[in-house]
Design a protein around this motif. Structure first.
Motif, PDB file in Angstrom:
ATOM      1  N   LYS A  46       0.813  -1.216   0.000  1.00  0.00           N
ATOM      2  CA  LYS A  46       0.000   0.000   0.000  1.00  0.00           C
ATOM      3  C   LYS A  46       0.848   1.269   0.000  1.00  0.00           C
ATOM      4  O   LYS A  46       0.341   2.355  -0.300  1.00  0.00           O
ATOM      5  CB  LYS A  46      -0.949   0.005   1.200  1.00  0.00           C
ATOM      6  CG  LYS A  46      -2.133  -0.939   1.008  1.00  0.00           C
ATOM      7  CD  LYS A  46      -3.074  -0.898   2.171  1.00  0.00           C
ATOM      8  CE  LYS A  46      -4.234  -1.848   1.969  1.00  0.00           C
ATOM      9  NZ  LYS A  46      -5.034  -2.003   3.190  1.00  0.00           N
ATOM     10  N   TYR A  80      -5.300  -2.007  -9.103  1.00  0.00           N
ATOM     11  CA  TYR A  80      -5.371  -2.355  -7.686  1.00  0.00           C
ATOM     12  C   TYR A  80      -6.476  -3.388  -7.460  1.00  0.00           C
ATOM     13  O   TYR A  80      -7.648  -3.120  -7.702  1.00  0.00           O
ATOM     14  CB  TYR A  80      -5.645  -1.083  -6.890  1.00  0.00           C
ATOM     15  CG  TYR A  80      -5.610  -1.222  -5.393  1.00  0.00           C
ATOM     16  CD1 TYR A  80      -4.578  -1.927  -4.769  1.00  0.00           C
ATOM     17  CD2 TYR A  80      -6.582  -0.636  -4.596  1.00  0.00           C
ATOM     18  CE1 TYR A  80      -4.542  -2.042  -3.399  1.00  0.00           C
ATOM     19  CE2 TYR A  80      -6.544  -0.743  -3.216  1.00  0.00           C
ATOM     20  CZ  TYR A  80      -5.522  -1.446  -2.626  1.00  0.00           C
ATOM     21  OH  TYR A  80      -5.487  -1.566  -1.259  1.00  0.00           O
TER      22      TYR A  80
ATOM     23  N   GLU B 121     -11.464   2.414   0.603  1.00  0.00           N
ATOM     24  CA  GLU B 121     -10.052   2.239   0.257  1.00  0.00           C
ATOM     25  C   GLU B 121      -9.895   1.761  -1.180  1.00  0.00           C
ATOM     26  O   GLU B 121      -8.976   2.177  -1.884  1.00  0.00           O
ATOM     27  CB  GLU B 121      -9.370   1.267   1.214  1.00  0.00           C
ATOM     28  CG  GLU B 121      -7.870   1.369   1.080  1.00  0.00           C
ATOM     29  CD  GLU B 121      -7.131   0.484   2.067  1.00  0.00           C
ATOM     30  OE1 GLU B 121      -6.682   1.026   3.075  1.00  0.00           O
ATOM     31  OE2 GLU B 121      -7.007  -0.725   1.819  1.00  0.00           O
ATOM     32  N   GLY B 125      -7.788   3.700  -3.766  1.00  0.00           N
ATOM     33  CA  GLY B 125      -6.692   2.956  -4.398  1.00  0.00           C
ATOM     34  C   GLY B 125      -6.768   2.984  -5.916  1.00  0.00           C
ATOM     35  O   GLY B 125      -5.765   2.776  -6.590  1.00  0.00           O
TER      36      GLY B 125
END
Lengths: 371, 220
Positions: A46, A80, B121, B125
């Motif tokens: 991350k 991601y 997230e 991201g």
């Protein structure tokens, strides 16, 4: 492509999550970050797309210090895929897949085209799935969409956090195989986080084993298995490394690629002769266009005139890319002593035997030992 | 019951006038309360604003406990001092906005806070800005709960709007209070039944709207 220099993360409460990790991942390489939970592998990942800011150290993406780039811009160019998939429940499959293209301002037509392309790449029928919602999909299908979404805007780099974590073992193996195939074609630079040593050995070009925030060993999967740097690596790799090594070798390297074959219309007499000449007690039965049909075994040679009367039809087959551990498990569960490896058109490419697997394993062990 | 029907059929234009007044007061109040409640709900839902949020929600709860009659009176005095019209539409709407606040504010806040951090997230991201996370992820996912709050507030506001008749704002409170003063059962029934019907109708149409705007992926 990705370079970490003494990357450190210390949280305000003093927890040292990652300590001075340095590593380099080359273009097109699949690098697995491996370790027990809490070892800092996810934190390290991350930090690459700046979801977690570094305390000290530098990360270069494509030669550029990644803090010099706008963080949203940076993330839109790094695919991601997260743990438990995290598909947005209020968006359709197509909308999920094209999240990043939408952020980049692609037109609706371009996005639809891309969604179709990616669904096809992951072998899901676009018409059937485009407008479905995540809750209407099975676990395995969701994981596929998660991967498609990471590939959305065709980024050169992918970060994947246990992308195959939440599914049953059988589907997981299928997805791993399929993903490896896709990777062979796309050649992305990938950071892949897992705690599963089997998955690491199977997927990785290089493995980074971490412990308590530190990098313990960065090596090829074979080196990790055969030259563990210290006691921790040895314990983590486990005592069954011979078995794990089976994950490293594919059927292609162990199979007999010009196996003894007969066609259905051959006579039983000629089949017997061929077995005697080759010194084996089986023959692969194929059609005239080399499609695999089944087996003839020596104990059946007593009856009938032609092969078609004594064939044992078999639906069990593997491909040349199947890893040996899976081939072996097929053998054990089916009770067959030989396995046929076929291509996508069912044409026979080779035959896998117990002896072949043993030899391949021995060779691999010797090679690693003497290098 | 029969008298009520008879009165209503003979004075249709009067009933229509009350209905329009009632709808107008509640409508403006609900609209404003929704905007204020949702905006404040968003503002206090951010990371690290928990204490502000607690304070704001506590205040909204206290306001709910003030008897509506007292609040009407209080606002009349306040608006009068400020030189604004102290009776009728303005104080009525303002009071109703205050009453509608709590369910909207609380539901917006809770719904936004309940969005699974994993989705947020994932959004970040993939390169969403805070604003994009709010509009593309948090709000669409919070919508069903926010809607529940809105419906709650609407029924509440339509009910309390009855009392606004006491400060000269009109609506179905007029026949009810007139009936109370003159012991006229028919007027009380007309006012009471109308308010209930109005509340049910509005709630029903909100339910339809909710079904229309909520993503199919979020429905059970």
């Amino acid at each position: 492509m990705i370079r970490l220099e003494k990357v450190t993360k210390i949280y305000p409460d003093g927890t040292k999550a990652v300590r001075e990790v340095s590593l380099e991942v080359k273009r097109g390489e699949l690098c697995v970050l491996l370790g027990p939970s809490g070892c800092g592998k996810t934190t390290t990942m991350k930090m690459i797309n700046r979801l977690i800011p570094l305390t000290s150290g530098k990360i270069y993406v494509d030669g550029v210090d990644h803090v010099s780039v706008n963080e949203n811009e940076l993330r839109r160019n790094i695919g991601y895929a997260i743990q438990e998939v995290g598909l947005f429940p209020h968006m359709t499959v197509a909308e999920n897949i094209t999240t990043v293209p939408a952020l980049k301002g692609w037109t609706k037509a371009d996005r639809t085209k891309r969604a179709v392309e990616l669904l096809k790449l992951l072998r899901m029928a676009p018409n059937e799935f485009m407008n479905k919602y995540p809750k209407e999909l099975s676990g395995g299908q969701r994981q596929r969409i998660g991967i498609a979404r990471a590939l959305g805007a065709n980024p050169p780099i992918l970060l994947m956090d246990e992308p195959f974590g939440a599914i049953d073992p059988v589907t997981r193996i299928d997805l791993q195989d399929e993903f490896l195939k896709i990777q062979q074609e796309l050649k992305k630079t990938i950071i892949f986080v897992t705690h599963d040593i089997y998955e690491a050995v199977k997927m990785a070009d290089s493995v980074v084993l971490m412990k308590e925030g530190q990098l313990v060993q960065h090596a090829s999967p074979a080196d990790l298995l055969y030259r563990p740097k210290n006691r921790f690596v040895e314990d983590f790799v486990g005592s069954d490394r011979g078995l794990k090594c089976l994950q490293l070798i594919r059927a292609r390297e162990a199979m007999w690629d010009s196996p003894a074959t007969v066609t259905l219309d051959a006579s039983v007499e000629s089949a017997r002769k061929q077995m005697e000449e080759e010194g084996i007690d089986w023959l692969a039965v194929i059609s005239h266009d080399r499609r695999f049909l089944g087996w003839v075994v020596s104990s059946d040679l007593v009856k009938g005139d032609t092969v078609s009367e004594i064939i044992t039809v078999s639906s069990i087959r593997v491909t040349a890319d199947t890893v040996l551990s899976e081939a072996l498990s097929q053998m054990l569960t089916s009770g067959l002593k030989v396995l046929a490896a076929v291509d996508q058109h069912e044409r026979l490419e080779g035959v896998l035997t117990f002896e072949g697997i043993q030899t391949a394993l021995r060779k691999a062990v010797q090679k690693e030992g003497t290098e | 019951m029969f008298e009520a029907y008879q009165f209503a059929s003979q004075h249709l234009e009067l009933v229509a006038k009350w209905a329009v007044e009632h709808l107008l007061i509640s409508g403006v109040a609900i609209g404003s309360a929704a905007v204020i409640g949702i905006v404040f709900g968003i503002l206090i839902s951010g990371q690290g604003k928990e204490r502000v949020a607690d304070l704001v929600l506590y205040f909204a709860e206290i306001m709910m406990t003030v008897p509506s009659l007292a609040l009407f009176g209080l606002l009349m005095l306040l608006l009068g001092r400020m030189g604004l019209s102290a009776i009728g539409f303005l104080p009525a709407v303002m009071t109703l906005i205050v009453y509608g606040q709590l369910p909207i504010l609380r539901n917006t806040y809770i719904a936004l806070r309940q969005v699974d951090p994993a989705f947020i997230e994932a959004g970040r991201g993939m390169g969403m800005s805070e604003r994009q996370v709010l509009f593309k992820i948090k709000l669409p996912m919070a919508l069903p709960v926010i809607f529940a709050g809105l419906r709650n507030a609407m029924v509440l506001i339509i009910g309390i709007a009855t009392i606004a008749a006491l400060i000269g704002a009109g609506g179905f409170g007029v026949p009810i209070f007139r009936g109370l003063r003159n012991a006229r059962m028919d007027l009380i029934i007309i006012g009471g039944v109308s308010v209930s019907v109005l509340a049910l109708l509005v709630d029903g149409s909100m339910a339809l709207l909710e079904r229309f705007v909520t993503s199919k992926g979020l429905k059970r």
